[in-house]
Scaffold this motif. Structure first.
Motif, PDB file in Angstrom:
ATOM      1  N   TYR A 281      26.467  18.684  15.260  1.00  0.00           N
ATOM      2  CA  TYR A 281      27.601  17.761  15.272  1.00  0.00           C
ATOM      3  C   TYR A 281      28.842  18.365  14.608  1.00  0.00           C
ATOM      4  O   TYR A 281      29.864  17.696  14.488  1.00  0.00           O
ATOM      5  CB  TYR A 281      27.246  16.470  14.518  1.00  0.00           C
TER       6      TYR A 281
ATOM      7  N   ILE B  19      32.061  18.351  16.660  1.00  0.00           N
ATOM      8  CA  ILE B  19      32.749  17.066  16.777  1.00  0.00           C
ATOM      9  C   ILE B  19      33.654  16.843  15.568  1.00  0.00           C
ATOM     10  O   ILE B  19      34.774  16.320  15.683  1.00  0.00           O
ATOM     11  CB  ILE B  19      31.733  15.922  16.930  1.00  0.00           C
TER      12      ILE B  19
ATOM     13  N   THR C  69      39.867  16.693  23.890  1.00  0.00           N
ATOM     14  CA  THR C  69      38.775  15.900  23.326  1.00  0.00           C
ATOM     15  C   THR C  69      37.866  15.336  24.413  1.00  0.00           C
ATOM     16  O   THR C  69      36.629  15.405  24.319  1.00  0.00           O
ATOM     17  CB  THR C  69      39.353  14.758  22.473  1.00  0.00           C
TER      18      THR C  69
ATOM     19  N   LEU D  24      33.942  16.498  24.864  1.00  0.00           N
ATOM     20  CA  LEU D  24      32.876  15.522  24.636  1.00  0.00           C
ATOM     21  C   LEU D  24      32.043  15.288  25.892  1.00  0.00           C
ATOM     22  O   LEU D  24      30.816  15.145  25.819  1.00  0.00           O
ATOM     23  CB  LEU D  24      33.471  14.209  24.135  1.00  0.00           C
TER      24      LEU D  24
ATOM     25  N   LYS E 133      29.792  18.245  26.239  1.00  0.00           N
ATOM     26  CA  LYS E 133      28.743  18.262  25.211  1.00  0.00           C
ATOM     27  C   LYS E 133      27.662  17.226  25.513  1.00  0.00           C
ATOM     28  O   LYS E 133      26.462  17.485  25.329  1.00  0.00           O
ATOM     29  CB  LYS E 133      29.372  17.999  23.838  1.00  0.00           C
ATOM     30  N   VAL E 134      28.085  16.059  25.984  1.00  0.00           N
ATOM     31  CA  VAL E 134      27.108  15.021  26.307  1.00  0.00           C
ATOM     32  C   VAL E 134      26.224  15.444  27.484  1.00  0.00           C
ATOM     33  O   VAL E 134      25.026  15.172  27.514  1.00  0.00           O
ATOM     34  CB  VAL E 134      27.837  13.685  26.595  1.00  0.00           C
TER      35      VAL E 134
ATOM     36  N   PRO F  65      29.832  10.980  19.428  1.00  0.00           N
ATOM     37  CA  PRO F  65      30.650  11.272  20.618  1.00  0.00           C
ATOM     38  C   PRO F  65      31.431  10.058  21.131  1.00  0.00           C
ATOM     39  O   PRO F  65      32.602  10.178  21.502  1.00  0.00           O
ATOM     40  CB  PRO F  65      29.621  11.745  21.656  1.00  0.00           C
TER      41      PRO F  65
ATOM     42  N   SER G 116      34.338   9.160  18.638  1.00  0.00           N
ATOM     43  CA  SER G 116      35.386  10.179  18.741  1.00  0.00           C
ATOM     44  C   SER G 116      36.187  10.026  20.030  1.00  0.00           C
ATOM     45  O   SER G 116      37.423  10.145  20.031  1.00  0.00           O
ATOM     46  CB  SER G 116      34.753  11.570  18.679  1.00  0.00           C
ATOM     47  N   PHE G 117      35.529   9.726  21.118  1.00  0.00           N
ATOM     48  CA  PHE G 117      36.206   9.515  22.403  1.00  0.00           C
ATOM     49  C   PHE G 117      37.103   8.276  22.352  1.00  0.00           C
ATOM     50  O   PHE G 117      38.265   8.303  22.796  1.00  0.00           O
ATOM     51  CB  PHE G 117      35.143   9.364  23.499  1.00  0.00           C
TER      52      PHE G 117
END
Length: 234
Positions: free
Chosen positions: A97, A100, A133, A137, A140-141, A157, A160-161
């Motif tokens: 993480y 992030i 961003t 993300l 990464k997801v 995630p 942050s999104f």
């Protein structure tokens, strides 16, 4: 033969229609205009508007909130020191993480530099941070294995999104339109004050009023009356 009276009536009606605008201009209070202009100039001297300051505070909250969640995630996995060494020194894109957190630091630095220090009035900086961003993300997801690591695989995630897009909405729909509206009001008030100064050129300011010196005419008349009363009567 009837054209001349008709033209006269049209001219009279047009002059009557223009009277309200002239009345509106004459009804302008120069003191109120100057007070409004001084308030706008005070905001400019202050350097940053209230709504922009709120935006910068929210950007700071974004960084602090993501940092707090990351520290909680480090504690949950078995201690800060051990997990920190695993996620930072032995960084793995699919399970860490730490990236992030770095993404939140990236947003904070770019947005504070652009909208607090440089005071930009354009959306390109936040569009860049939000696009980076979102793309990071999403990748990464899809690629990583965060969902298999418990609740934090979903929380960090998603939050942050959401924060990145709230910042974009707040700047685009609150900060920039409100500052543009205030600037337009300042220009209108300044233009109205210039018109009022042209329409009332003879108006004196407070500093131009003065009291004339005392006249000595009254003292001369009193002395003449005293001389006449002192003369002997024949």
């Amino acid at each position: 033969m009837n054209r001349v009276p008709g033209d006269a009536e049209n001219a009279h009606s047009s002059s009557v229609e223009s009277c309200p605008s002239l009345r509106d201009v004459h009804s302008i209070n120069p003191a109120q205009l100057m007070a409004r202009i001084e308030s706008y100039e005070g905001r400019e001297k202050k350097g940053i508007s209230d709504v922009r300051r709120t935006f910068c505070l929210f950007v700071t909250f974004d960084l602090l909130f993501i940092t707090l969640l990351w520290i909680i995630e480090l504690n949950v996995k078995g201690g800060i020191e051990t997990t920190l060494e695993k996620e930072v020194l032995q960084y793995d894109y699919s399970s860490s993480y730490f990236d992030i957190f770095l993404l939140a630091v990236f947003r904070f630095k770019v947005l504070i530099l652009a909208y607090a220090m440089c005071r930009l009035r354009h959306w390109w900086a936040i569009a860049f941070t939000t696009a980076v961003t979102s793309a990071f993300l999403l990748a990464k997801v899809i690629i990583s294995q965060l969902f298999s690591q418990g609740a934090f695989g979903y929380v960090l995630p998603i939050i942050s999104f959401i924060l990145a897009w709230i910042e974009t909405w707040f700047l685009d729909f609150k900060v920039l339109p409100q500052e543009a509206e205030e600037e337009n009001r300042f220009l209108i008030a300044q233009d109205a004050s210039e018109r009022a100064a042209l329409l009332h050129p003879g108006v004196l300011s407070d500093g131009q009023f003065y009291s004339p010196p005392e006249s000595v005419a009254g003292s001369d008349e009193d002395s003449e009356e005293k001389q006449d009363s002192e003369k002997p009567v024949v």
